[in-house]
Motif scaffolding. Structure first.
Motif, short mmCIF file in Angstrom:
data_model
loop_
_atom_site.label_atom_id
_atom_site.label_comp_id
_atom_site.label_asym_id
_atom_site.label_seq_id
_atom_site.Cartn_x
_atom_site.Cartn_y
_atom_site.Cartn_z
N LEU A 4 0.84 -1.18 0.00
CA LEU A 4 0.22 0.01 -0.15
C LEU A 4 0.91 1.23 -0.03
N LEU A 5 1.80 1.31 0.83
CA LEU A 5 2.62 2.50 1.15
C LEU A 5 3.55 2.65 -0.37
N ASP A 6 3.83 1.49 -0.86
CA ASP A 6 4.71 1.36 -2.21
C ASP A 6 3.63 2.25 -3.39
N TYR A 7 2.66 1.45 -3.56
CA TYR A 7 1.53 2.33 -4.66
C TYR A 7 1.59 3.63 -4.18
N LEU A 8 1.12 4.14 -3.04
CA LEU A 8 0.76 5.42 -2.76
C LEU A 8 1.89 6.40 -3.21
N VAL A 9 3.07 6.09 -2.74
CA VAL A 9 4.11 7.03 -3.01
C VAL A 9 4.50 6.82 -4.44
N ARG A 10 4.41 5.73 -5.14
CA ARG A 10 4.62 5.75 -6.77
C ARG A 10 4.07 6.70 -7.52
N GLN A 11 2.81 6.96 -6.82
CA GLN A 11 1.80 7.73 -7.42
C GLN A 11 2.26 9.41 -7.29
N ALA A 20 11.77 2.68 -3.02
CA ALA A 20 12.12 1.66 -2.10
C ALA A 20 11.38 1.54 -0.83
N VAL A 21 10.96 0.52 -0.38
CA VAL A 21 10.34 0.33 1.05
C VAL A 21 10.72 -1.09 1.54
N GLU A 22 11.24 -0.83 2.72
CA GLU A 22 11.83 -2.01 3.46
C GLU A 22 11.06 -2.15 4.46
N GLN A 23 10.93 -3.49 4.95
CA GLN A 23 9.99 -3.82 6.03
C GLN A 23 10.72 -4.73 7.20
N PHE A 24 10.63 -4.10 8.40
CA PHE A 24 11.72 -4.71 9.55
C PHE A 24 10.24 -5.15 10.69
N ASP A 25 10.61 -6.11 11.24
CA ASP A 25 9.75 -6.71 12.20
C ASP A 25 10.45 -6.33 13.67
N GLU A 26 9.68 -5.92 14.51
CA GLU A 26 10.38 -5.40 15.84
C GLU A 26 10.00 -6.51 16.70
N GLU A 27 10.74 -6.76 18.09
CA GLU A 27 10.38 -7.61 18.82
C GLU A 27 8.87 -7.58 19.43
N ASP A 28 8.46 -6.47 19.65
CA ASP A 28 7.09 -6.31 20.13
C ASP A 28 6.15 -6.32 19.27
N GLY A 29 6.31 -6.80 17.96
CA GLY A 29 5.44 -6.93 16.96
C GLY A 29 4.92 -5.55 16.22
N THR A 30 5.82 -4.75 16.40
CA THR A 30 5.53 -3.29 15.63
C THR A 30 6.44 -3.93 14.13
N VAL A 31 5.51 -3.23 13.32
CA VAL A 31 6.28 -3.63 12.04
C VAL A 31 6.81 -1.91 11.35
N VAL A 32 8.11 -1.83 11.06
CA VAL A 32 8.50 -0.66 10.63
C VAL A 32 8.80 -0.82 8.92
N LEU A 33 8.20 0.39 8.52
CA LEU A 33 8.30 0.51 7.19
C LEU A 33 9.37 1.73 6.91
N GLU A 34 10.64 1.42 6.01
CA GLU A 34 11.43 2.41 5.74
C GLU A 34 11.29 2.74 4.34
N ALA A 55 -0.13 12.31 6.21
CA ALA A 55 -1.35 11.66 5.52
C ALA A 55 -1.06 10.32 5.17
N LEU A 56 0.27 10.09 4.57
CA LEU A 56 0.58 8.70 4.25
C LEU A 56 0.61 7.78 5.44
N ARG A 57 1.24 8.35 6.54
CA ARG A 57 1.42 7.57 7.84
C ARG A 57 -0.04 7.16 8.43
N THR A 58 -1.00 8.25 8.18
CA THR A 58 -2.28 7.87 8.51
C THR A 58 -3.15 6.83 7.93
N VAL A 59 -2.80 6.85 6.56
CA VAL A 59 -3.54 5.66 5.75
C VAL A 59 -2.96 4.43 6.02
N VAL A 60 -1.57 4.21 6.27
CA VAL A 60 -1.01 3.09 6.57
C VAL A 60 -1.28 2.48 7.71
#
Length: 77
Positions: A4-11, A20-34, A55-60
């Protein structure tokens, strides 16, 4: 959420191939998108006063609530 983030930003940007969007999973279950974009496109992604970035953060985050997880979006250089 990554797709979703990749699509929105490409537009938004002038050079969608440099997105480029990289996804990292934290130990507490949080997903970090760089998110990284081309040098010329950072202004478009951040927006005036950070409005576009917020706005991008809110949608994600809304998509993350649907999947019952926590997500953070970081815009990196």
């Amino acid at each position: 959420m990554k797709d979703l983030l990749d699509y929105l930003v490409r537009q938004l940007v002038d050079h969608p191939d440099s997105v480029a969007v990289e996804q990292f999973d934290e130990e507490d279950g949080t997903v970090v998108l760089e998110l990284s974009v081309g040098d010329d496109d950072y202004g478009r992604v951040i927006g005036k006063g950070g409005r576009t970035a917020n706005a991008l953060r809110t949608v994600v985050k809304a998509a993350a609530v649907k999947e019952q997880c926590r997500v953070l979006v970081d815009i990196v250089d």
